[in-house]
Motif scaffolding. Sequence first.
Motif, PDB file in Angstrom:
ATOM      1  N   PHE A   5       0.827  -1.206   0.000  1.00  0.00           N
ATOM      2  CA  PHE A   5       0.000   0.000   0.000  1.00  0.00           C
ATOM      3  C   PHE A   5       0.863   1.260   0.000  1.00  0.00           C
ATOM      4  N   LEU A   6       1.926   1.270   0.786  1.00  0.00           N
ATOM      5  CA  LEU A   6       2.836   2.419   0.819  1.00  0.00           C
ATOM      6  C   LEU A   6       3.515   2.634  -0.536  1.00  0.00           C
ATOM      7  N   SER A   7       3.882   1.550  -1.201  1.00  0.00           N
ATOM      8  CA  SER A   7       4.498   1.651  -2.531  1.00  0.00           C
ATOM      9  C   SER A   7       3.555   2.298  -3.526  1.00  0.00           C
ATOM     10  N   ILE A   8       2.292   1.932  -3.461  1.00  0.00           N
ATOM     11  CA  ILE A   8       1.290   2.504  -4.353  1.00  0.00           C
ATOM     12  C   ILE A   8       1.151   3.996  -4.092  1.00  0.00           C
ATOM     13  N   LEU A   9       1.067   4.385  -2.840  1.00  0.00           N
ATOM     14  CA  LEU A   9       0.914   5.793  -2.502  1.00  0.00           C
ATOM     15  C   LEU A   9       2.122   6.626  -2.925  1.00  0.00           C
ATOM     16  N   LYS A  10       3.305   6.029  -2.924  1.00  0.00           N
ATOM     17  CA  LYS A  10       4.507   6.757  -3.345  1.00  0.00           C
ATOM     18  C   LYS A  10       4.427   7.156  -4.819  1.00  0.00           C
ATOM     19  N   VAL A  11       3.772   6.346  -5.640  1.00  0.00           N
ATOM     20  CA  VAL A  11       3.704   6.608  -7.074  1.00  0.00           C
ATOM     21  C   VAL A  11       2.533   7.533  -7.416  1.00  0.00           C
ATOM     22  N   CYS A  12       1.400   7.360  -6.760  1.00  0.00           N
ATOM     23  CA  CYS A  12       0.184   8.115  -7.076  1.00  0.00           C
ATOM     24  C   CYS A  12       0.174   9.418  -6.285  1.00  0.00           C
ATOM     25  N   ASN A  13       0.890  10.401  -6.782  1.00  0.00           N
ATOM     26  CA  ASN A  13       1.017  11.649  -6.033  1.00  0.00           C
ATOM     27  C   ASN A  13       0.828  12.851  -6.956  1.00  0.00           C
ATOM     28  N   GLN A  14       1.000  14.045  -6.422  1.00  0.00           N
ATOM     29  CA  GLN A  14       0.779  15.274  -7.180  1.00  0.00           C
ATOM     30  C   GLN A  14       1.676  15.407  -8.405  1.00  0.00           C
ATOM     31  N   PHE A  15       2.840  14.820  -8.390  1.00  0.00           N
ATOM     32  CA  PHE A  15       3.739  14.953  -9.532  1.00  0.00           C
ATOM     33  C   PHE A  15       3.187  14.247 -10.764  1.00  0.00           C
ATOM     34  N   VAL A  16       2.257  13.327 -10.581  1.00  0.00           N
ATOM     35  CA  VAL A  16       1.576  12.689 -11.702  1.00  0.00           C
ATOM     36  C   VAL A  16       0.245  13.382 -11.965  1.00  0.00           C
ATOM     37  N   LEU A  17      -0.433  13.803 -10.918  1.00  0.00           N
ATOM     38  CA  LEU A  17      -1.746  14.427 -11.070  1.00  0.00           C
ATOM     39  C   LEU A  17      -1.677  15.782 -11.763  1.00  0.00           C
ATOM     40  N   ILE A  18      -0.705  16.587 -11.414  1.00  0.00           N
ATOM     41  CA  ILE A  18      -0.601  17.934 -11.972  1.00  0.00           C
ATOM     42  C   ILE A  18      -0.386  17.905 -13.495  1.00  0.00           C
ATOM     43  N   PRO A  19       0.522  17.084 -14.028  1.00  0.00           N
ATOM     44  CA  PRO A  19       0.642  17.036 -15.498  1.00  0.00           C
ATOM     45  C   PRO A  19      -0.636  16.560 -16.193  1.00  0.00           C
ATOM     46  N   ALA A  20      -1.381  15.658 -15.570  1.00  0.00           N
ATOM     47  CA  ALA A  20      -2.639  15.198 -16.176  1.00  0.00           C
ATOM     48  C   ALA A  20      -3.652  16.332 -16.205  1.00  0.00           C
ATOM     49  N   SER A  21      -3.734  17.077 -15.136  1.00  0.00           N
ATOM     50  CA  SER A  21      -4.628  18.223 -15.081  1.00  0.00           C
ATOM     51  C   SER A  21      -4.231  19.269 -16.120  1.00  0.00           C
ATOM     52  N   THR A  22      -2.935  19.483 -16.273  1.00  0.00           N
ATOM     53  CA  THR A  22      -2.429  20.426 -17.266  1.00  0.00           C
ATOM     54  C   THR A  22      -2.771  19.949 -18.672  1.00  0.00           C
ATOM     55  N   LEU A  23      -2.654  18.672 -18.930  1.00  0.00           N
ATOM     56  CA  LEU A  23      -2.995  18.104 -20.232  1.00  0.00           C
ATOM     57  C   LEU A  23      -4.458  18.390 -20.574  1.00  0.00           C
ATOM     58  N   ILE A  24      -5.343  18.185 -19.615  1.00  0.00           N
ATOM     59  CA  ILE A  24      -6.766  18.446 -19.833  1.00  0.00           C
ATOM     60  C   ILE A  24      -7.015  19.935 -20.045  1.00  0.00           C
ATOM     61  N   LYS A  25      -6.498  20.760 -19.143  1.00  0.00           N
ATOM     62  CA  LYS A  25      -6.828  22.185 -19.145  1.00  0.00           C
ATOM     63  C   LYS A  25      -6.127  22.976 -20.242  1.00  0.00           C
ATOM     64  N   LYS A  26      -4.884  22.655 -20.527  1.00  0.00           N
ATOM     65  CA  LYS A  26      -4.124  23.460 -21.499  1.00  0.00           C
ATOM     66  C   LYS A  26      -4.135  22.862 -22.900  1.00  0.00           C
ATOM     67  N   ASP A  27      -3.990  21.563 -23.014  1.00  0.00           N
ATOM     68  CA  ASP A  27      -3.917  20.940 -24.337  1.00  0.00           C
ATOM     69  C   ASP A  27      -5.300  20.635 -24.912  1.00  0.00           C
ATOM     70  N   CYS A  28      -6.154  20.066 -24.077  1.00  0.00           N
ATOM     71  CA  CYS A  28      -7.454  19.613 -24.560  1.00  0.00           C
ATOM     72  C   CYS A  28      -8.487  20.753 -24.600  1.00  0.00           C
ATOM     73  N   LEU A  29      -8.587  21.497 -23.525  1.00  0.00           N
ATOM     74  CA  LEU A  29      -9.586  22.569 -23.433  1.00  0.00           C
ATOM     75  C   LEU A  29      -8.937  23.942 -23.465  1.00  0.00           C
ATOM     76  N   GLU A  30      -7.977  24.120 -24.326  1.00  0.00           N
ATOM     77  CA  GLU A  30      -7.145  25.322 -24.334  1.00  0.00           C
ATOM     78  C   GLU A  30      -7.914  26.635 -24.342  1.00  0.00           C
ATOM     79  N   THR A  31      -9.065  26.703 -25.012  1.00  0.00           N
ATOM     80  CA  THR A  31      -9.812  27.968 -25.101  1.00  0.00           C
ATOM     81  C   THR A  31     -10.877  28.122 -24.020  1.00  0.00           C
ATOM     82  N   TYR A  32     -11.056  27.112 -23.173  1.00  0.00           N
ATOM     83  CA  TYR A  32     -12.071  27.154 -22.118  1.00  0.00           C
ATOM     84  C   TYR A  32     -11.400  27.087 -20.756  1.00  0.00           C
ATOM     85  N   ARG A  33     -11.667  28.056 -19.913  1.00  0.00           N
ATOM     86  CA  ARG A  33     -11.081  28.057 -18.574  1.00  0.00           C
ATOM     87  C   ARG A  33     -11.955  27.239 -17.637  1.00  0.00           C
TER      88      ARG A  33
END
Length: 141
Positions: A5-33
Amino acid sequence: VSPEFLSILKVCNQFVLIPASTLIKKDCLETYRTKDFKPHGWAINIEFQKEQVLVHQQKRDVSVDDLFDFQYRLTFVFPKPVRQLTSVSLSVDFINFATKCPPNTRHDVFTRLMMLQRTSKMLGFSPAFAPPSLTGSDPAT
């Protein structure tokens, strides 16, 4: 708490979440805030299956003009025994449109988000989402 469980939590953190959020907000929905759908942040669901462990992290956003909202999810796949992350995928769970949303905006947002859905965006092997090993020099890992 188990080492698995600790190993899983080490990988699933903000350093992965933030780029995914950026991909959605900047690349996919670039003209919509969009902004976080308050008071919810990321919801985390962990499934311990016979052959693998799946970690789903869900996030809901709303357009700043309240024309639409949507939920997206990152899914992390760890084969058992949990020693390495094998893939990360990004998908859209749902999209809701307000009645005041113009048809052209509705069509554009739907098309942009479904493009991401249709391509089943696999993030596990891109440079930003390189699957790390869960073993290291730290004796606690």
